[in-house]
Design a protein around this motif. Structure first.
Motif, PDB file in Angstrom:
ATOM      1  N   PHE A  11      -5.508  12.795 -45.906  1.00 45.58           N
ATOM      2  CA  PHE A  11      -6.542  12.790 -44.880  1.00 45.58           C
ATOM      3  C   PHE A  11      -7.483  13.993 -45.063  1.00 45.58           C
ATOM      4  O   PHE A  11      -8.701  13.854 -45.057  1.00 45.58           O
ATOM      5  N   GLY A  12      -6.880  15.178 -45.179  1.00 48.53           N
ATOM      6  CA  GLY A  12      -7.672  16.394 -45.266  1.00 48.53           C
ATOM      7  C   GLY A  12      -8.112  16.690 -46.680  1.00 48.53           C
ATOM      8  O   GLY A  12      -7.887  17.788 -47.201  1.00 48.53           O
ATOM      9  N   ALA A  13      -8.772  15.733 -47.299  1.00 51.16           N
ATOM     10  CA  ALA A  13      -9.269  15.893 -48.666  1.00 51.16           C
ATOM     11  C   ALA A  13     -10.735  16.309 -48.621  1.00 51.16           C
ATOM     12  O   ALA A  13     -11.510  15.784 -47.818  1.00 51.16           O
ATOM     13  N   SER A  14     -11.103  17.232 -49.484  1.00 45.80           N
ATOM     14  CA  SER A  14     -12.492  17.707 -49.490  1.00 45.80           C
ATOM     15  C   SER A  14     -13.467  16.583 -49.804  1.00 45.80           C
ATOM     16  O   SER A  14     -14.619  16.612 -49.369  1.00 45.80           O
ATOM     17  N   SER A  15     -13.008  15.548 -50.518  1.00 45.92           N
ATOM     18  CA  SER A  15     -13.894  14.426 -50.843  1.00 45.92           C
ATOM     19  C   SER A  15     -14.282  13.638 -49.594  1.00 45.92           C
ATOM     20  O   SER A  15     -15.329  12.977 -49.576  1.00 45.92           O
ATOM     21  N   THR A  29     -15.449  23.081 -44.478  1.00 45.63           N
ATOM     22  CA  THR A  29     -14.207  23.853 -44.553  1.00 45.63           C
ATOM     23  C   THR A  29     -13.045  22.962 -44.143  1.00 45.63           C
ATOM     24  O   THR A  29     -13.019  22.457 -43.015  1.00 45.63           O
ATOM     25  N   VAL A  30     -12.110  22.731 -45.054  1.00 44.52           N
ATOM     26  CA  VAL A  30     -10.939  21.904 -44.773  1.00 44.52           C
ATOM     27  C   VAL A  30      -9.686  22.723 -45.071  1.00 44.52           C
ATOM     28  O   VAL A  30      -9.533  23.259 -46.164  1.00 44.52           O
ATOM     29  N   LEU A  31      -8.804  22.833 -44.089  1.00 41.84           N
ATOM     30  CA  LEU A  31      -7.551  23.566 -44.267  1.00 41.84           C
ATOM     31  C   LEU A  31      -6.387  22.585 -44.201  1.00 41.84           C
ATOM     32  O   LEU A  31      -6.277  21.809 -43.239  1.00 41.84           O
TER      33      LEU A  31
END
Length: 324
Positions: A207-211, A217-219
């Motif tokens: 889910f928290g993929a930069s794509s 900003t994704v942590l």
């Protein structure tokens, strides 16, 4: 100051002053008609003619620079008034002209270096601060309390029936979204347009993929660790979108003891009732739990992720500006 692009105008002016270049700060203190910049907008001018910022979008900067350089020579503050013609206004994208008043303050002689340094320190610490100048007596001070309405509304201006001008310096708005779901994909760009610096938290790397959130900003940390790292203060909104207590609740426990201005949690009325029960069992008081907006967002009959994102941003705005 409310956008995600943090200005450094006071900091630049202080640096110029300290390295011997001399500097003045020009601040829009009043406007009539269609003004290019809002009250509180600033321009820093060095003794060498260097500038940073803007008071009119280009309409009167040249005249302000000339006045500022002269003010640096005599050491006194100046109040300037300019009329912006319809033609000049049209050139910077306005429908019609207007009038602006600008306060020019040489640093050191008019604006004490210590006050400017304290202002810059407050800005660095994300501490809301109000620079207050009495134009009748030349008294100046920095307030970090009071001015509740001005802080809430990001509204600089004159106190009623007085010559006391209050310049509000608020930290940029920040949004932390826990749960990198479809709603987050719609909410994050909307929030950025509204002036927030967003960050997305989700330990689930799928889910928290930069794509899925390009340029954001994704942590991928556990929510409580990520939220603690990002920080919660009076200019931060927290939105929980996972539906999963294992992810939402750790962030909630931090938020309920913080100063963040908005806490929203996705879920049905039944889901929220279970959330409230868990928080009661964890020892939180009714007043703390009541800070949570759940189900999240204004009731606008939203259908689909984008409309739900609109409802969330609308509720965040209402709480920010009206306090409820």
């Amino acid at each position: 100051m409310t956008t995600t692009d943090v200005d450094s105008i006071p900091e630049t002016a202080l640096a110029w002053h300290r390295d011997g270049r001399r500097a003045a700060l020009a601040t829009v203190i009043e406007t009539w008609g269609s003004a290019p910049r809002r009250v509180g907008a600033q321009l820093a001018i060095s003794g060498r003619g260097e500038i940073e910022g803007s008071v009119s979008g280009g309409c009167v900067e040249g005249a302000v620079i000339v006045e500022a350089l002269e003010a640096l020579e005599d050491g006194a503050a100046r109040e300037l008034e300019f009329g912006v013609s319809d033609d000049d206004a049209f050139a910077v994208g306005l429908a019609c002209g207007g009038t602006i008043r600008v306060l020019v303050e040489p640093i050191g002689s008019a604006l004490p270096e210590a006050i400017l340094a304290d202002l810059c320190a407050a800005r660095a610490a994300r501490q809301p601060a109000a620079y207050v100048v009495d134009l009748a007596t030349a008294a100046r001070r920095l307030d970090t309390s009071g001015h509740e309405t001005r802080f809430r509304m990001d509204r600089s201006g004159f106190e009623e029936a007085s010559r006391i001008f209050v310049a509000i310096h608020n930290p940029p708005l920040k949004l932390i979204v826990v749960g990198a779901v479809h709603i987050a994909q719609a909410l994050v760009p909307m929030a950025r347009l509204a002036g927030y610096a967003p960050a997305i938290v989700d330990p689930r790397e799928t889910f928290g993929a930069s794509s899925r959130f390009p340029g954001e900003t994704v942590l991928n940390d556990w929510p409580d660790e990520a939220v603690e790292k990002l920080g919660l203060d009076s200019r931060t909104a927290l939105v929980l979108l996972t539906h999963d207590p294992k992810l939402d609740d750790p962030a909630l426990t931090l938020a309920l003891t913080s100063d963040c201005f908005y806490i929203g949690a996705l879920g049905s009325t039944r889901t929220h009732a279970r959330r409230v029960a868990r928080l009661h069992e964890a020892g939180f008081f009714e007043a703390q739990i009541a800070r949570i907006h759940g189900p999240v967002g204004l009731d606008i009959g939203a259908a689909g992720p984008s409309e739900i994102a609109v409802s969330i941003l609308a509720e965040m705005t209402r709480v920010l500006r009206k306090g409820a």
